[in-house]
Design an enzyme around this catalytic site. Structure first.
Site, PDB file in Angstrom:
ATOM      1  N   SER A   7      13.168 -38.810  47.588  1.00 30.07           N
ATOM      2  CA  SER A   7      11.761 -38.457  47.746  1.00 30.07           C
ATOM      3  C   SER A   7      11.258 -39.077  49.041  1.00 30.07           C
ATOM      4  O   SER A   7      11.178 -40.297  49.167  1.00 30.07           O
ATOM      5  CB  SER A   7      10.960 -38.990  46.553  1.00 30.07           C
ATOM      6  OG  SER A   7       9.592 -38.944  46.865  1.00 30.07           O
ATOM      7  N   HIS A  32      13.134 -34.080  48.144  1.00 29.37           N
ATOM      8  CA  HIS A  32      11.928 -33.977  47.316  1.00 29.37           C
ATOM      9  C   HIS A  32      10.715 -34.320  48.193  1.00 29.37           C
ATOM     10  O   HIS A  32      10.666 -35.373  48.820  1.00 29.37           O
ATOM     11  CB  HIS A  32      12.066 -34.946  46.133  1.00 29.37           C
ATOM     12  CG  HIS A  32      10.943 -34.896  45.153  1.00 29.37           C
ATOM     13  ND1 HIS A  32      10.923 -34.031  44.082  1.00 29.37           N
ATOM     14  CD2 HIS A  32       9.797 -35.624  45.074  1.00 29.37           C
ATOM     15  CE1 HIS A  32       9.806 -34.237  43.378  1.00 29.37           C
ATOM     16  NE2 HIS A  32       9.101 -35.189  43.967  1.00 29.37           N
ATOM     17  N   ASP A  34       6.666 -34.710  48.446  1.00 30.71           N
ATOM     18  CA  ASP A  34       5.479 -34.959  47.605  1.00 30.71           C
ATOM     19  C   ASP A  34       4.174 -34.613  48.305  1.00 30.71           C
ATOM     20  O   ASP A  34       3.847 -35.191  49.335  1.00 30.71           O
ATOM     21  CB  ASP A  34       5.429 -36.443  47.222  1.00 30.71           C
ATOM     22  CG  ASP A  34       6.431 -36.789  46.144  1.00 30.71           C
ATOM     23  OD1 ASP A  34       6.470 -36.075  45.117  1.00 30.71           O
ATOM     24  OD2 ASP A  34       7.166 -37.777  46.315  1.00 30.71           O
ATOM     25  N   MET A  36       0.082 -34.595  47.926  1.00 33.14           N
ATOM     26  CA  MET A  36      -1.014 -35.189  47.142  1.00 33.14           C
ATOM     27  C   MET A  36      -2.351 -34.849  47.778  1.00 33.14           C
ATOM     28  O   MET A  36      -2.472 -34.888  49.003  1.00 33.14           O
ATOM     29  CB  MET A  36      -0.855 -36.711  47.113  1.00 33.14           C
ATOM     30  CG  MET A  36       0.482 -37.165  46.588  1.00 33.14           C
ATOM     31  SD  MET A  36       0.593 -38.945  46.638  1.00 33.14           S
ATOM     32  CE  MET A  36       2.259 -39.165  45.991  1.00 33.14           C
ATOM     33  N   HIS A  65       6.749 -30.915  45.464  1.00 30.03           N
ATOM     34  CA  HIS A  65       6.052 -31.373  44.261  1.00 30.03           C
ATOM     35  C   HIS A  65       4.556 -31.382  44.555  1.00 30.03           C
ATOM     36  O   HIS A  65       4.063 -32.245  45.282  1.00 30.03           O
ATOM     37  CB  HIS A  65       6.590 -32.784  43.931  1.00 30.03           C
ATOM     38  CG  HIS A  65       5.989 -33.398  42.717  1.00 30.03           C
ATOM     39  ND1 HIS A  65       6.236 -34.723  42.368  1.00 30.03           N
ATOM     40  CD2 HIS A  65       5.173 -32.903  41.757  1.00 30.03           C
ATOM     41  CE1 HIS A  65       5.591 -35.005  41.248  1.00 30.03           C
ATOM     42  NE2 HIS A  65       4.931 -33.923  40.861  1.00 30.03           N
ATOM     43  N   MET A  67       1.206 -32.222  43.718  1.00 29.20           N
ATOM     44  CA  MET A  67       0.297 -33.037  42.896  1.00 29.20           C
ATOM     45  C   MET A  67      -1.115 -32.726  43.374  1.00 29.20           C
ATOM     46  O   MET A  67      -1.817 -33.565  43.939  1.00 29.20           O
ATOM     47  CB  MET A  67       0.641 -34.520  43.068  1.00 29.20           C
ATOM     48  CG  MET A  67       1.942 -34.887  42.362  1.00 29.20           C
ATOM     49  SD  MET A  67       2.559 -36.489  42.894  1.00 29.20           S
ATOM     50  CE  MET A  67       3.518 -35.980  44.294  1.00 29.20           C
ATOM     51  N   MET A 136       7.681 -36.817  34.746  1.00 27.07           N
ATOM     52  CA  MET A 136       7.226 -37.989  35.498  1.00 27.07           C
ATOM     53  C   MET A 136       7.449 -39.234  34.653  1.00 27.07           C
ATOM     54  O   MET A 136       7.005 -39.308  33.502  1.00 27.07           O
ATOM     55  CB  MET A 136       5.731 -37.866  35.838  1.00 27.07           C
ATOM     56  CG  MET A 136       5.352 -36.738  36.785  1.00 27.07           C
ATOM     57  SD  MET A 136       6.237 -36.739  38.357  1.00 27.07           S
ATOM     58  CE  MET A 136       5.800 -38.339  39.027  1.00 27.07           C
ATOM     59  N   ASP A 172      11.233 -38.247  37.781  1.00 23.80           N
ATOM     60  CA  ASP A 172      10.605 -38.670  39.035  1.00 23.80           C
ATOM     61  C   ASP A 172       9.761 -39.905  38.773  1.00 23.80           C
ATOM     62  O   ASP A 172       8.829 -39.870  37.972  1.00 23.80           O
ATOM     63  CB  ASP A 172       9.732 -37.514  39.552  1.00 23.80           C
ATOM     64  CG  ASP A 172       9.159 -37.772  40.932  1.00 23.80           C
ATOM     65  OD1 ASP A 172       9.533 -38.771  41.573  1.00 23.80           O
ATOM     66  OD2 ASP A 172       8.322 -36.951  41.364  1.00 23.80           O
TER      67      ASP A 172
HETATM   68  C1  DX5 Z   1       5.228 -40.218  42.660  1.00 23.37           C
HETATM   69  C2  DX5 Z   1       6.040 -39.191  43.391  1.00 23.37           C
HETATM   70  C3  DX5 Z   1       7.460 -39.561  43.477  1.00 23.37           C
HETATM   71  C4  DX5 Z   1       7.666 -40.830  44.249  1.00 23.37           C
HETATM   72  C5  DX5 Z   1       8.783 -41.583  43.604  1.00 23.37           C
HETATM   73  O1  DX5 Z   1       3.932 -39.811  42.536  1.00 23.37           O
HETATM   74  O2  DX5 Z   1       5.972 -37.946  42.750  1.00 23.37           O
HETATM   75  O3  DX5 Z   1       8.280 -38.520  43.960  1.00 23.37           O
HETATM   76  O4  DX5 Z   1       7.979 -40.642  45.593  1.00 23.37           O
HETATM   77  O5  DX5 Z   1       8.886 -42.793  44.238  1.00 23.37           O
HETATM   78  P1  DX5 Z   1       9.638 -44.010  43.597  1.00 23.37           P
HETATM   79  O6  DX5 Z   1      11.075 -43.610  43.477  1.00 23.37           O
HETATM   80  O7  DX5 Z   1       9.393 -45.075  44.603  1.00 23.37           O
HETATM   81  O8  DX5 Z   1       9.000 -44.298  42.282  1.00 23.37           O
HETATM   82 ZN    ZN Z   2       7.480 -36.380  43.307  1.00 21.35          ZN
END
Ligand code: DX5
Ligand code: ZN
Length: 213
Positions: A7, A32, A34, A36, A65, A67, A136, A172
């Site tokens: 990620s 991956h 992310d 946000m 992903h 979010m 998650m 994740d």
């Molecule tokens: C969290 C993300 C993850 C995050 C995981 O909100 O969706 O993908 O990057 O990071 P680690 O492995 O540090 O928990």
């Molecule tokens: Zn993620």
């Protein structure tokens, strides 16, 4: 077959291209990515412009992903920027079926994510519409949090619900060598890891190997 997905939220963004290339050389299966929005989750991260740059530097599959709220407004932009999979949250999408269909129509893999407190049965009506389910194991929005072990039975439960369907089951959040094993034993076959890959003092290659082991 177990897949490893670094990620990039935990990557060094000043050297993102290099680090993504290092993941590819290390034998990672998926990147991956992310996204946000500062509404569904507290943080704001990266968007389609960065995704196109990542797409140009690597040949790996990229799972995005989302979010974010109102995912239906953005899936097209992320599809155009090079996403292979678009993961939307059950909690953030009232018209979940519609957005999953929209993703499929764009020629991308539709996937759904569940927060730690969200029960597995909310997936029952979309099992035939997704290629990946992402469980998650932290509350989304921040990297480097601790894996919530209470989520493990839900991973097993979803593995049962999947049955013979070809749906990947990802975990994740807080995934490291120890928690990866626990998740895989419950039936996860896609391990997403940020901190444990990018902050390992032995380097990315060793970290990816360790997770696979
Ligand atoms: C969290 C993300 C993850 C995050 C995981 O909100 O969706 O993908 O990057 O990071 P680690 O492995 O540090 O928990
Ligand atoms: Zn993620």
């Amino acid at each position: 077959m177990l897949k490893i997905a670094p990620s990039i939220l935990s990557a060094d963004f000043a050297r993102l291209g290099e680090q993504v290339a290092e993941c590819e050389r290390a034998g990672a299966d998926v990147i991956h990515f992310d996204v946000m929005d500062g509404h569904f989750v507290p943080n704001i991260s990266i968007g389609p412009v960065v995704l196109s740059a990542v797409r140009r530097t690597c040949g790996l599959r990229v799972d995005v992903h989302l979010m974010i709220e109102n995912a239906e407004r953005y899936v097209e932009a992320f599809a155009e920027a090079g996403a292979d999979t678009l993961i939307v949250h059950v909690e953030a999408n009232v018209h979940l079926h519609r957005v999953l269909e929209q993703i499929r129509a764009l020629g991308k893999h539709p996937a759904v994510a569940l927060n730690p407190a969200t029960p597995a049965n909310l997936l029952s009506q979309v099992l035939d519409d997704v290629d990946q389910i992402l469980v998650m194991t932290v509350n989304p929005g921040i990297g480097g949090q601790q894996f919530i072990r209470n989520v493990l039975p839900k991973i097993e439960q979803i593995r049962q619900m999947i049955g013979t369907r070809t749906i990947e089951l990802g975990v994740d959040g807080g995934v490291d060598q120890t928690t990866a094993r626990a998740a895989a034993e419950c039936g996860a076959d896609l391990l997403i890891a940020g901190t444990s890959v990018f902050h390992d003092s032995r380097g990315i290659a060793k970290a990816v190997q360790a997770l696979r082991g």
